[in-house]
Design a protein around this motif. Structure first.
Motif, PDB file in Angstrom:
ATOM      1  N   TYR A 182      13.260  -3.040  -7.908  1.00 41.43           N
ATOM      2  CA  TYR A 182      14.453  -2.750  -8.428  1.00 41.43           C
ATOM      3  C   TYR A 182      15.283  -2.424  -7.204  1.00 41.43           C
ATOM      4  O   TYR A 182      16.317  -2.052  -7.444  1.00 41.43           O
ATOM      5  N   ALA A 183      14.750  -2.498  -5.921  1.00 42.68           N
ATOM      6  CA  ALA A 183      15.438  -2.056  -4.758  1.00 42.68           C
ATOM      7  C   ALA A 183      16.675  -2.514  -4.334  1.00 42.68           C
ATOM      8  O   ALA A 183      16.753  -3.829  -4.529  1.00 42.68           O
ATOM      9  N   GLN A 184      17.525  -1.788  -4.034  1.00 44.99           N
ATOM     10  CA  GLN A 184      19.076  -2.183  -3.339  1.00 44.99           C
ATOM     11  C   GLN A 184      19.218  -1.628  -2.008  1.00 44.99           C
ATOM     12  O   GLN A 184      18.376  -1.136  -1.676  1.00 44.99           O
ATOM     13  N   PRO A 185      20.044  -2.340  -1.475  1.00 39.81           N
ATOM     14  CA  PRO A 185      20.258  -1.741  -0.059  1.00 39.81           C
ATOM     15  C   PRO A 185      20.303  -0.369   0.101  1.00 39.81           C
ATOM     16  O   PRO A 185      19.760   0.066   1.125  1.00 39.81           O
ATOM     17  N   ILE A 186      20.989   0.246  -0.628  1.00 39.30           N
ATOM     18  CA  ILE A 186      21.152   1.723  -0.511  1.00 39.30           C
ATOM     19  C   ILE A 186      19.968   2.555  -0.355  1.00 39.30           C
ATOM     20  O   ILE A 186      19.530   3.409   0.255  1.00 39.30           O
ATOM     21  N   CYS A 187      18.859   2.025  -1.159  1.00 38.86           N
ATOM     22  CA  CYS A 187      17.479   2.736  -1.056  1.00 38.86           C
ATOM     23  C   CYS A 187      16.886   2.708   0.238  1.00 38.86           C
ATOM     24  O   CYS A 187      16.170   3.702   0.440  1.00 38.86           O
ATOM     25  N   ALA A 188      17.180   1.838   1.149  1.00 37.13           N
ATOM     26  CA  ALA A 188      16.406   1.747   2.480  1.00 37.13           C
ATOM     27  C   ALA A 188      16.915   2.771   3.393  1.00 37.13           C
ATOM     28  O   ALA A 188      16.260   3.216   4.273  1.00 37.13           O
ATOM     29  N   HIS A 189      18.268   3.312   3.094  1.00 35.62           N
ATOM     30  CA  HIS A 189      18.640   4.378   4.040  1.00 35.62           C
ATOM     31  C   HIS A 189      19.275   5.803   3.498  1.00 35.62           C
ATOM     32  O   HIS A 189      19.351   6.491   4.187  1.00 35.62           O
ATOM     33  N   GLU A 190      19.092   5.690   2.257  1.00 31.88           N
ATOM     34  CA  GLU A 190      19.737   7.172   1.841  1.00 31.88           C
ATOM     35  C   GLU A 190      18.526   7.553   0.748  1.00 31.88           C
ATOM     36  O   GLU A 190      18.177   6.749  -0.445  1.00 31.88           O
ATOM     37  N   ALA A 191      18.003   8.620   0.828  1.00 33.60           N
ATOM     38  CA  ALA A 191      16.934   9.242   0.096  1.00 33.60           C
ATOM     39  C   ALA A 191      17.589   9.729  -1.314  1.00 33.60           C
ATOM     40  O   ALA A 191      18.325  10.730  -1.080  1.00 33.60           O
ATOM     41  N   PRO A 192      17.244   9.337  -2.418  1.00 31.37           N
ATOM     42  CA  PRO A 192      17.703   9.924  -3.719  1.00 31.37           C
ATOM     43  C   PRO A 192      17.307  11.396  -3.871  1.00 31.37           C
ATOM     44  O   PRO A 192      16.150  11.760  -3.857  1.00 31.37           O
ATOM     45  N   PRO A 193      18.283  12.226  -4.336  1.00 30.10           N
ATOM     46  CA  PRO A 193      17.768  13.536  -4.795  1.00 30.10           C
ATOM     47  C   PRO A 193      17.293  13.427  -6.022  1.00 30.10           C
ATOM     48  O   PRO A 193      17.444  12.692  -6.974  1.00 30.10           O
ATOM     49  N   LEU A 194      16.068  14.583  -6.421  1.00 28.98           N
ATOM     50  CA  LEU A 194      15.917  15.006  -7.613  1.00 28.98           C
ATOM     51  C   LEU A 194      16.795  15.296  -8.712  1.00 28.98           C
ATOM     52  O   LEU A 194      17.391  16.655  -8.339  1.00 28.98           O
ATOM     53  N   ARG A 195      17.354  14.511  -9.499  1.00 31.77           N
ATOM     54  CA  ARG A 195      18.510  15.208 -10.503  1.00 31.77           C
ATOM     55  C   ARG A 195      18.108  14.838 -11.969  1.00 31.77           C
ATOM     56  O   ARG A 195      17.371  14.139 -12.307  1.00 31.77           O
ATOM     57  N   GLU A 239       0.734  -1.195   0.198  1.00 32.51           N
ATOM     58  CA  GLU A 239       0.017  -0.035   0.009  1.00 32.51           C
ATOM     59  C   GLU A 239       0.844   1.302  -0.064  1.00 32.51           C
ATOM     60  O   GLU A 239       1.909   1.195   0.405  1.00 32.51           O
ATOM     61  N   ILE A 240       0.249   2.305  -0.465  1.00 34.53           N
ATOM     62  CA  ILE A 240       0.999   3.744  -0.192  1.00 34.53           C
ATOM     63  C   ILE A 240       1.229   3.687   1.145  1.00 34.53           C
ATOM     64  O   ILE A 240       0.424   3.805   2.110  1.00 34.53           O
ATOM     65  N   PRO A 241       2.385   4.239   1.700  1.00 30.22           N
ATOM     66  CA  PRO A 241       2.705   4.296   3.076  1.00 30.22           C
ATOM     67  C   PRO A 241       1.882   5.465   3.639  1.00 30.22           C
ATOM     68  O   PRO A 241       1.558   6.240   3.043  1.00 30.22           O
ATOM     69  N   ASN A 242       1.959   5.142   5.149  1.00 28.60           N
ATOM     70  CA  ASN A 242       1.268   6.213   5.827  1.00 28.60           C
ATOM     71  C   ASN A 242       2.271   7.607   5.878  1.00 28.60           C
ATOM     72  O   ASN A 242       3.405   7.425   6.210  1.00 28.60           O
ATOM     73  N   PRO A 243       1.885   8.623   5.415  1.00 29.45           N
ATOM     74  CA  PRO A 243       2.553   9.889   5.353  1.00 29.45           C
ATOM     75  C   PRO A 243       3.205  10.274   6.637  1.00 29.45           C
ATOM     76  O   PRO A 243       3.968  11.086   6.552  1.00 29.45           O
ATOM     77  N   ALA A 244       2.540  10.000   7.619  1.00 31.27           N
ATOM     78  CA  ALA A 244       2.913  10.215   9.115  1.00 31.27           C
ATOM     79  C   ALA A 244       4.268   9.466   9.544  1.00 31.27           C
ATOM     80  O   ALA A 244       4.949   9.840  10.457  1.00 31.27           O
ATOM     81  N   ASN A 245       4.397   8.254   8.669  1.00 28.14           N
ATOM     82  CA  ASN A 245       5.475   7.200   9.018  1.00 28.14           C
ATOM     83  C   ASN A 245       5.913   6.835   7.974  1.00 28.14           C
ATOM     84  O   ASN A 245       5.906   5.482   7.583  1.00 28.14           O
ATOM     85  N   PRO A 246       6.433   7.634   6.976  1.00 26.64           N
ATOM     86  CA  PRO A 246       7.111   6.921   5.800  1.00 26.64           C
ATOM     87  C   PRO A 246       8.367   6.160   5.988  1.00 26.64           C
ATOM     88  O   PRO A 246       9.078   6.450   6.848  1.00 26.64           O
ATOM     89  N   PRO A 247       8.423   5.200   4.925  1.00 21.68           N
ATOM     90  CA  PRO A 247       9.736   4.307   5.210  1.00 21.68           C
ATOM     91  C   PRO A 247      10.985   5.360   4.994  1.00 21.68           C
ATOM     92  O   PRO A 247      11.016   6.177   4.556  1.00 21.68           O
ATOM     93  N   PRO A 248      12.050   4.765   5.534  1.00 20.69           N
ATOM     94  CA  PRO A 248      13.232   5.734   5.603  1.00 20.69           C
ATOM     95  C   PRO A 248      13.921   5.512   3.977  1.00 20.69           C
ATOM     96  O   PRO A 248      13.563   4.778   3.263  1.00 20.69           O
ATOM     97  N   GLY A 249      14.739   6.322   3.634  1.00 14.36           N
ATOM     98  CA  GLY A 249      15.514   6.381   2.404  1.00 14.36           C
ATOM     99  C   GLY A 249      14.451   6.906   1.450  1.00 14.36           C
ATOM    100  O   GLY A 249      13.630   7.808   1.639  1.00 14.36           O
ATOM    101  N   CYS A 250      14.465   6.209   0.207  1.00 12.15           N
ATOM    102  CA  CYS A 250      13.479   6.388  -0.653  1.00 12.15           C
ATOM    103  C   CYS A 250      12.319   5.836  -0.308  1.00 12.15           C
ATOM    104  O   CYS A 250      12.158   4.637  -0.002  1.00 12.15           O
ATOM    105  N   HIS A 251      11.089   6.857  -0.197  1.00 11.66           N
ATOM    106  CA  HIS A 251       9.804   6.110   0.194  1.00 11.66           C
ATOM    107  C   HIS A 251       9.268   5.155  -0.572  1.00 11.66           C
ATOM    108  O   HIS A 251       8.354   4.395  -0.174  1.00 11.66           O
ATOM    109  N   PHE A 252       9.531   4.820  -1.701  1.00  8.38           N
ATOM    110  CA  PHE A 252       9.373   3.809  -2.624  1.00  8.38           C
ATOM    111  C   PHE A 252       9.826   2.402  -2.396  1.00  8.38           C
ATOM    112  O   PHE A 252       9.382   1.462  -3.102  1.00  8.38           O
ATOM    113  N   HIS A 253      10.990   2.500  -1.863  1.00 13.47           N
ATOM    114  CA  HIS A 253      11.924   1.339  -1.897  1.00 13.47           C
ATOM    115  C   HIS A 253      11.185  -0.019  -1.366  1.00 13.47           C
ATOM    116  O   HIS A 253      11.204  -0.992  -1.835  1.00 13.47           O
TER     117      HIS A 253
END
Lengths: 380, 347
Positions: free
Chosen positions: B310-323, B291-305
């Motif tokens: 295609y998620a990798q370990p890095i996605c869980a703790h580092e939010a990717p910038p918009l580039r 489900e779409i995560p609760n915005p009060a408690n979104p997952p860390p890193g990339c919210h979509f991970h």
């Protein structure tokens, strides 16, 4: 030919426009159509209209002066109109018999006996005691009555020998208007506070809501009694009347303010209110043009359903001797006599005013029901 | 027709710039309203709208699209960031911190159309009163002049001026939405925020309304912020599309690029869900797990991970910038360059 066609077209266009206008139905009209569908509500409304008219023209309908003491006829049972006399003859115009009082030698109670020879036919538009209508028109013509020395007591007389039928209509003046006036005060006060509370919100809203809760958690009757007891005895009767109305309104504005507030609270977030705000409408305009018109019908319905409570409140206060006082007459005051069980057993007719109280309350409830349905004409 | 066409300004001068906009709602608990956390409804969003162009904004329910639109109108006061409106007279105005007079002025140039045409018209006012209200309130026209302007606006949106004495309940959903549009256009705005303007309408009426909006845009040189969760509709109307997920923009690109070569896995998943009227086509939808995560408690890193295939370990703790991944195309994914994501025609 050309001209003919042209005029033909024009009438066609005019008819089309007329039809179009007929289709343009305002919300008010939709409400009326919906209200009309509820038969009981319409009947209740008509009944109340007649009651209020009767109260206004109480002096005209009542054959006797309501304060007049007929010392010869104390606690007399209703003696009605007769079509057939003791000999079995039919009379087209109803009549009343003359009455003479005597004391029962065994029980020492006053008894009344009809005098078959004395017949007083009912007359219309007779001259009798003077009265005023709305305090403006002074006259002495009554709708019906009998010639002196005949007496017409349709509902009998009370323990002091006053005509209950006449007193009911004069009592209606006070009892029915207390409801309206009280509700008017409630409406003004309650809706202003309710709208302010709902619109401003925040801390102001919190405080107002707690105050209302406090007010509503008071036991109603003791508070009424305490407030009514504060009204000084020596006040003129009209001042007492207004004081009692205010006492009744003090306890009922809270409920109305709450409901108004919740409606405003919901409407405040409606898209059309947001759109109005985004078009630079002032708060005042949003309240008066958007919130008020959309809540007013509901507020009026709530107010209508509060009227019976007011009437009952007045009746209760007057019954307990803390409400309306003599020389004013109200239904509650009329029922004070019925406090003694002895009176109640021997003269049950003094309860007649209660029938009017009950009928009025039921009619108001029917009307309120119909209005509630009509207030939201879009509901399925 | 007295609707003046604005001279097309320089194409690269933006009309509206949303810069690092944030709206955080405190979550309170208990009697004393202690703040225990924040709902990040809009979390650091930057977008630009150019004159005469349409920016499409897509995302699931609860992704912050509507909050963003109301923040632009300042119906909601943003927590941080700015909304720069380039006004013809006042120059750039930050709506987020504008004084009441400037806000009044800017709101004349910015109007909003709401999702539900049944709640956006006051049932107690006639169409005339509803459309004329902005004219009266802003002292532009009243009486006869206002009436003429209303007739003109009704014609503009394809309704008969004779209808102006009627009440909203006499109209269908599509007609009501036209009335809402007419009201929004009454002040000759430069920018119209369209918050799911067609999602409450029947499909056939949707197409009509979209065509009307496109037609009005070219005639009046309007700019649109078009919010929708319907990707087909957004493709049809937008010049640029932004995809939002849990309060953040995950991808912004010109419509064609975004639909053909998405650079964010979430965009790919959304594109795969567009229904196609082709019975022979095999279903190859990428079903997004969870489900779409609760915005009060979104997952860390990339919210979509947690939902990303295609998620990798890095996605869980580092939010990717918009580039900027390719020229003009921005995506917030660590692996935009490596991944070869499918476009709308590849499904």
């Amino acid at each position: 030919m050309e001209i003919l066609r042209k005029t033909g077209n024009q009438t066609g266009a005019r008819i089309a426009r007329k039809e179009d206008e007929a289709k343009v139905v305002s919300v008010r009209r939709l409400m009326w159509l919906r209200f009309k569908r509820n038969r009981l509500a319409v009947i209740g409304g008509i009944f109340l209209l007649l009651m209020y008219l009767a109260a206004i023209f109480a002096g005209f309908i009542a054959p006797n002066d309501p304060t007049m003491v007929h010392s010869q006829y104390v606690s007399m049972a209703p003696h009605g109109l007769n079509f057939v006399d003791t000999d079995g003859n039919f009379h087209l115009i109803p009549f009343v018999y003359g009455v003479k009082s005597a004391v029962d030698p065994a029980t020492f109670r006053k008894t009344f006996q009809i005098i078959p020879e004395e017949k007083y036919p009912l007359q219309f538009f007779v001259r009798g005691s003077e009265y005023t209508i709305l305090g403006i028109f002074r006259t002495d013509i009554h709708l019906f009555g009998v010639e002196e020395p005949g007496k017409l007591f349709l509902f009998g007389t009370d323990t002091q020998g006053r005509d209950i039928f006449s007193r009911v209509w004069f009592g209606a003046q006070v009892s029915l208007s207390v409801g309206l006036l009280g509700v008017f005060l409630t409406l003004v006060f309650g809706s202003i506070i309710g709208i302010a509370s709902g619109y401003i919100g925040g801390l102001f809203d919190d405080i107002i809501q707690r105050v209302i809760e406090l007010l509503m958690s008071f036991p109603q009757l003791p508070l009424w009694l305490a407030l009514a007891a504060l009204v000084p005895d020596n006040w003129p009767s009209d001042r007492i009347y207004f004081a009692i109305t205010i006492v009744l309104a003090i306890l009922s504005w809270g409920a109305l303010a709450r409901q108004t507030r919740s409606m405003v609270y919901a409407l405040r977030e409606a898209d059309f209110v947001t759109a109005a705000r985004y078009s630079n409408c002032s708060d005042w305009r949003i309240i008066t043009r958007h919130l008020l018109p959309n809540t007013m019908s509901h507020i009026i319905v709530i107010a209508t359903t509060a009227i019976p409570g007011m009437i009952l409140g007045e009746t209760a206060l007057s019954f307990l001797g803390l409400g309306i006082r003599s020389p004013l007459i109200s239904w509650g005051l009329l029922l004070t006599d019925a406090q003694h069980i002895r009176v109640l057993v021997q003269q049950p007719w003094i309860l007649t005013p209660a029938i009017f109280v009950i009928a009025t309350i039921i009619a108001f409830n029917f009307l309120g029901d119909g209005l509630r349905d009509a207030a939201d004409p879009f509901a399925k | 027709m007295e609707i003046q066409l604005n001279a097309v300004p320089h194409a690269d001068r933006p009309l509206l710039e949303i810069l690092h906009l944030k709206k955080h709602y405190p979550v309170t608990r208990g009697l004393l309203k202690r703040t225990v956390g924040y709902v990040k409804a809009v979390d650091d969003v930057s977008l630009t709208i150019y004159p005469g162009q349409t920016l499409g904004l897509v995302g699931e329910s609860g992704s912050g699209k509507t909050t963003l639109a109301h923040s632009v109108m300042r119906g909601i006061t943003p927590t941080a960031g700015s909304v720069i409106f380039h006004d013809d007279h006042l120059g750039p105005v930050d709506v987020a911190s504008a004084d009441p007079a400037a806000l009044r002025h800017v709101r004349r140039n910015m109007q909003m159309v709401f999702q539900d045409p049944f709640s956006s018209l006051n049932p107690r006012m006639t169409v005339l009163d509803i459309i004329a209200e902005p004219l009266q309130v802003n002292q532009i026209a009243k009486g006869k002049a206002a009436q003429e302007r209303v007739a003109e606006l009704l014609q503009l949106v394809g309704l008969r001026p004779e209808y102006m004495r009627r009440f909203p309940h006499a109209f269908s959903g599509g007609q009501r939405q036209r009335i809402v549009v007419a009201r929004a256009l009454a002040l000759n705005p430069r920018l119209v925020l369209l918050d799911e303007p067609t999602s409450a309408l029947d499909v056939s009426i949707q197409a009509q309304t979209l065509n009307l909006l496109k037609d009005l845009q070219s005639r009046l040189n309007l700019s649109y912020l078009f919010i929708s969760h319907d990707l087909g509709v957004v493709e049809h109307v937008s010049d640029t599309v932004a995809v939002m997920y849990v309060g953040r923009v995950v991808e912004v690109a010109p419509t064609r690029k975004l639909y053909q070569q998405p650079k964010h896995p979430y965009t790919e998943a959304l594109l795969s869900s567009i229904p196609k009227p082709d019975p022979t086509r095999k279903k190859r939808r990428i079903a997004i797990a969870g489900e779409i995560p609760n915005p009060a408690n979104p997952p860390p890193g990339c919210h979509f991970h947690p939902r990303c295939p295609y998620a990798q370990p890095i996605c869980a703790h580092e939010a990717p910038p918009l580039r900027e991944v390719t020229p003009g195309q921005f995506a917030a994914c660590h692996f935009s360059d490596e991944l070869n994501l499918k476009g709308v025609n590849d499904f």
